[in-house]
Design an enzyme around this catalytic site. Structure first.
Site, mmCIF file in Angstrom:
data_model
loop_
_atom_site.group_PDB
_atom_site.id
_atom_site.type_symbol
_atom_site.label_atom_id
_atom_site.label_comp_id
_atom_site.label_asym_id
_atom_site.label_seq_id
_atom_site.Cartn_x
_atom_site.Cartn_y
_atom_site.Cartn_z
ATOM 1 C CG ASP A 17 -2.088 0.942 1.078
ATOM 2 O OD1 ASP A 17 -2.414 1.316 -0.066
ATOM 3 O OD2 ASP A 17 -2.678 1.328 2.108
ATOM 4 N N GLY A 18 0.287 2.357 -0.518
ATOM 5 C CA GLY A 18 0.945 3.664 -0.457
ATOM 6 C C GLY A 18 1.519 4.153 -1.774
ATOM 7 C CG ASN A 40 -8.120 -1.814 -4.947
ATOM 8 O OD1 ASN A 40 -7.223 -2.649 -4.792
ATOM 9 N ND2 ASN A 40 -8.323 -0.843 -4.063
ATOM 10 C CD1 TRP A 41 -13.587 -4.798 -8.657
ATOM 11 C CD2 TRP A 41 -12.986 -4.049 -10.679
ATOM 12 N NE1 TRP A 41 -13.024 -5.848 -9.336
ATOM 13 C CE2 TRP A 41 -12.647 -5.417 -10.594
ATOM 14 C CE3 TRP A 41 -12.699 -3.363 -11.869
ATOM 15 C CZ2 TRP A 41 -12.038 -6.111 -11.629
ATOM 16 C CZ3 TRP A 41 -12.087 -4.062 -12.903
ATOM 17 C CH2 TRP A 41 -11.764 -5.420 -12.781
#
Ligand code: IPE
Ligand code: IPE
Ligand code: MG
Length: 260
Positions: free
Chosen positions: A37-38, A85-86
């Protein structure tokens, strides 16, 4: 080999060999899972679009996979795209799909030479036929390899995975192939996408957030957790080794008592 990995883009001066030596090989995690992540925040800080961060994240993944493989980790499962995440803008989703395809195209051969065995987990049927073909081709090409088992979670959500496992078990029961009382933890585990893999020993999350985001909820039941503020594109093999080193010094009780 180590020099090659550590000198490629790493920004710490830590002696990799010393770090390697300090890791207790008797107590390595068999299965490491990573929430990468990030990427977006890393790019934003540099005044760049989020997609720039995803591109940089791919380079980090290559280095971490090589490090984990060289160390003798049995399974590495990385979170590349969640069922949630869609919700992101089309342009970002499209960019991520493009990156997956490019990554496979570019890295497949080298991964194969490194003896990696790739496997995609999640609902891959949501992807374009072209991308699915590439995934299947990569899985087939590396199926006989004996090195690290590299699971890439794409369109993955732990709740979705659990529901799919329950559906397949219910179908078996309906067909008379099993009775409800035949269901054991082992059988349930074998019905998940990670079937055959040991449970997650160490879960790493980069990017500073302290949550699981619907990742490997069953498999992480007794995982040791390791969080870092470092954004994924800046995560180095040294920091990965520090997480492993930290794990190797931990004492796991699994609900029991200390010996002494
Ligand atoms: C992780 O980075 C990659 C994916 C979820 C695909 P993010 O894109 O979530 O980056 P941040 O968390 O917004 O910085
Ligand atoms: C988790 O990151 C999913 C991946 C790394 C692919 P997110 O950025 O989607 O997680 P949240 O939304 O911060 O929980
Ligand atoms: Mg994020």
């Amino acid at each position: 080999m180590w020099k090659k990995i550590f000198r490629s883009g790493s920004d710490t001066k830590e002696d990799a060999a010393a770090l390697m030596n300090s890791i207790n090989r008797e107590n390595l995690p068999r299965h490491v899972a990573i929430i990468m992540d990030g990427n977006g925040r890393w790019a934003k800080r540099r005044g760049m679009p989020r997609t720039y961060g995803h591109n940089a994240g791919v380079k980090t993944l290559k280095k971490i996979l090589k490090t984990a493989n060289s160390l003798g980790i049995e399974v590495l499962t990385v979170y590349a795209f969640s069922t949630e995440n869609w919700k992101r803008p089309h342009t970002e989703v499209d960019c991520l799909m493009q990156l997956f395809a490019e990554y496979l195209d570019r890295e497949m051969q080298e991964m194969n030479e490194d003896n990696v065995r790739i496997h995609f987990i999640g609902r891959t049927d949501a992807f374009s036929p072209l991308l699915r073909d590439m995934m299947t081709k990569a899985e087939t090409m590396m199926a006989g390899n004996s090195g690290i088992h590299f699971n890439v979670a794409v369109n993955y959500g732990a709740r979705d995975e659990i529901v799919r496992a329950v559906q397949s078990l219910m179908s078996m029961s309906k067909a008379g192939e099993m009775q409800p009382e035949d269901l054991t933890e082992e059988l349930f585990d074998a019905s998940l996408d990670t079937s055959g893999d040991p449970p997650v020993d160490l879960l790493i999350r980069t990017g500073g957030d302290l949550r699981l985001s619907n990742y490997l909820l069953w498999q992480c039941a007794y995982a040791e957790l390791w969080f870092t503020d470092t954004n994924w594109p800046a995560f180095s093999p040294e920091e990965f080794l520090r997480a492993i080193q930290d794990f190797s010094g931990r004492h796991r009780r699994f609900g029991g008592l200390d010996d002494e």
